[in-house]
Design an enzyme around this catalytic site. Sequence first.
Site, short mmCIF file in Angstrom:
data_model
loop_
_atom_site.label_atom_id
_atom_site.label_comp_id
_atom_site.label_asym_id
_atom_site.label_seq_id
_atom_site.Cartn_x
_atom_site.Cartn_y
_atom_site.Cartn_z
N GLU A 103 -1.34 8.45 -13.29
CA GLU A 103 -1.97 7.00 -12.95
C GLU A 103 -2.78 6.49 -14.07
O GLU A 103 -3.71 7.13 -14.27
CB GLU A 103 -2.64 7.08 -11.64
CG GLU A 103 -2.94 5.89 -10.77
CD GLU A 103 -3.52 6.11 -9.59
OE1 GLU A 103 -4.07 5.00 -9.08
OE2 GLU A 103 -3.81 7.14 -9.15
N ASP A 128 -8.63 6.73 -16.46
CA ASP A 128 -9.47 5.36 -16.51
C ASP A 128 -10.55 5.57 -17.51
O ASP A 128 -10.84 6.64 -17.97
CB ASP A 128 -9.99 5.13 -15.25
CG ASP A 128 -10.01 3.59 -14.88
OD1 ASP A 128 -10.75 2.84 -15.94
OD2 ASP A 128 -9.68 3.14 -13.91
N ASP A 155 -7.99 6.60 -23.77
CA ASP A 155 -6.83 5.81 -24.01
C ASP A 155 -5.46 6.41 -23.30
O ASP A 155 -5.25 7.48 -24.06
CB ASP A 155 -6.64 5.20 -25.23
CG ASP A 155 -5.65 4.08 -25.66
OD1 ASP A 155 -4.75 4.03 -24.77
OD2 ASP A 155 -5.95 3.63 -26.65
N ASP A 178 -5.03 -4.84 -15.88
CA ASP A 178 -5.52 -6.10 -16.30
C ASP A 178 -4.38 -7.32 -17.03
O ASP A 178 -3.71 -6.66 -17.44
CB ASP A 178 -6.52 -5.99 -17.61
CG ASP A 178 -7.30 -7.14 -17.91
OD1 ASP A 178 -6.82 -8.38 -17.63
OD2 ASP A 178 -8.35 -6.90 -18.51
N LYS A 182 -4.67 -15.26 -20.49
CA LYS A 182 -4.64 -16.23 -21.37
C LYS A 182 -3.51 -16.17 -22.09
O LYS A 182 -3.03 -14.82 -22.57
CB LYS A 182 -6.03 -16.18 -22.07
CG LYS A 182 -7.34 -16.93 -21.23
CD LYS A 182 -8.62 -16.99 -22.31
CE LYS A 182 -9.78 -17.19 -21.50
NZ LYS A 182 -10.89 -17.22 -22.32
N ASP A 214 -0.88 -8.65 -8.42
CA ASP A 214 -1.15 -9.63 -7.95
C ASP A 214 -1.35 -10.96 -8.64
O ASP A 214 -1.68 -12.01 -8.07
CB ASP A 214 -2.48 -9.69 -7.10
CG ASP A 214 -3.90 -9.45 -7.69
OD1 ASP A 214 -3.52 -9.27 -9.01
OD2 ASP A 214 -5.00 -9.96 -7.28
N ARG A 252 -8.60 -1.99 -1.03
CA ARG A 252 -9.80 -3.08 -0.89
C ARG A 252 -9.61 -4.36 -1.63
O ARG A 252 -9.70 -5.41 -1.15
CB ARG A 252 -11.29 -2.60 -0.93
CG ARG A 252 -12.37 -3.52 -0.56
CD ARG A 252 -13.55 -2.62 -0.46
NE ARG A 252 -13.86 -1.73 -1.54
CZ ARG A 252 -15.01 -1.10 -1.93
NH1 ARG A 252 -15.77 -0.97 -0.98
NH2 ARG A 252 -15.03 -0.33 -2.89
N PHE A 253 -9.53 -3.89 -3.04
CA PHE A 253 -9.20 -5.12 -3.71
C PHE A 253 -7.85 -5.89 -3.55
O PHE A 253 -7.86 -7.15 -3.45
CB PHE A 253 -9.12 -4.68 -5.33
CG PHE A 253 -8.48 -5.37 -6.21
CD1 PHE A 253 -9.52 -6.34 -6.82
CD2 PHE A 253 -7.30 -5.62 -6.63
CE1 PHE A 253 -8.84 -7.22 -7.94
CE2 PHE A 253 -6.74 -6.47 -7.56
CZ PHE A 253 -7.46 -7.45 -8.27
N GLU A 254 -6.94 -5.29 -3.02
CA GLU A 254 -5.69 -5.83 -2.70
C GLU A 254 -5.69 -6.83 -1.50
O GLU A 254 -5.22 -7.85 -1.28
CB GLU A 254 -4.56 -4.76 -2.58
CG GLU A 254 -3.34 -5.37 -2.28
CD GLU A 254 -2.29 -4.21 -2.21
OE1 GLU A 254 -0.89 -4.68 -1.87
OE2 GLU A 254 -2.46 -3.10 -2.39
#
Length: 285
Positions: A103, A128, A155, A178, A182, A214, A252-254
């Site tokens: 993951e 992460d 990484d 991420d 831009k 998202d 929660r973010f989703e």
Amino acid sequence: MSDSLNAPDAIDSGDSTPHTPGVSVRHTRGKGEPRFPDGPSPDPAGSHFERRIRSFQPRRSRVTAGQADALQRLWPTWGLDIDGRRVLDLGEMFGNDHPVVLEIGFGMGEATARMAAADPGTNILAVDVHTPGQGNLLNLAEQQQLTNVRVGNGDAIILLREMLAEDALDGLRVYFPDPWPKKRHHKRRLIQPEFLDLAATRLRPGALLHCATDWEPYAEQMLDVLTAHPDFENTQADGGFAPRPDFRPLTRFEGQGLEKGHVVNDLLFRRVQHGDRTDQSPSGA
């Protein structure tokens, strides 16, 4: 000279004052003193590998006392610094021969812990660069006795290219990477043909590559890039996005994004049988 009392990732390790769990703490750290002497390295690979376009932005935020304690106590056993200096024996790392899923990017680790608890027969190597999230996931793993979780720091490209053998993985999860919205930053997006070339060499035939985002323009790019890649096939008969599978928890973010009207897209692609390719060596990625 010492770091500021308000420095990111600060912890208190210099006095005996009891700390309240879940409350961030401040500490004046001496110059050159590591934040976590027995924990994750601030730069595990150092300058041993060539510079490349980074698909992630290291995030620094305050580490709670509980997270710091978990990093100090549990990192030597359950943590991995991605230094690129050896090929991992995943069976030895997890202590069994269960399938391993990588993951990339797990945030604070709540969803990772829930997936690990729901499927104890699958090992999760979660990577992460966010120190508080690393500490939080270690805490969750200990509290829930999740022996099938290991936490990687650094990484993920170096991990894939230098530290994993061919066909080492039974799955790859990239949830809410991420989006680099831009246009001039699109080259930093993780899901690119070159990344898929490398990932394909580390995924066993039949392994599932699962992405979720998202950010709709990124979802469309992911779909285009994955559909065009010869080593992956869409699990959806219509060639489009997939419903969120039951094994991926709603984060929660989703949930916050859905409340704001965001559209979340899942992509489920399977690694096809290996062909006679000439560019599958790690150095060719």
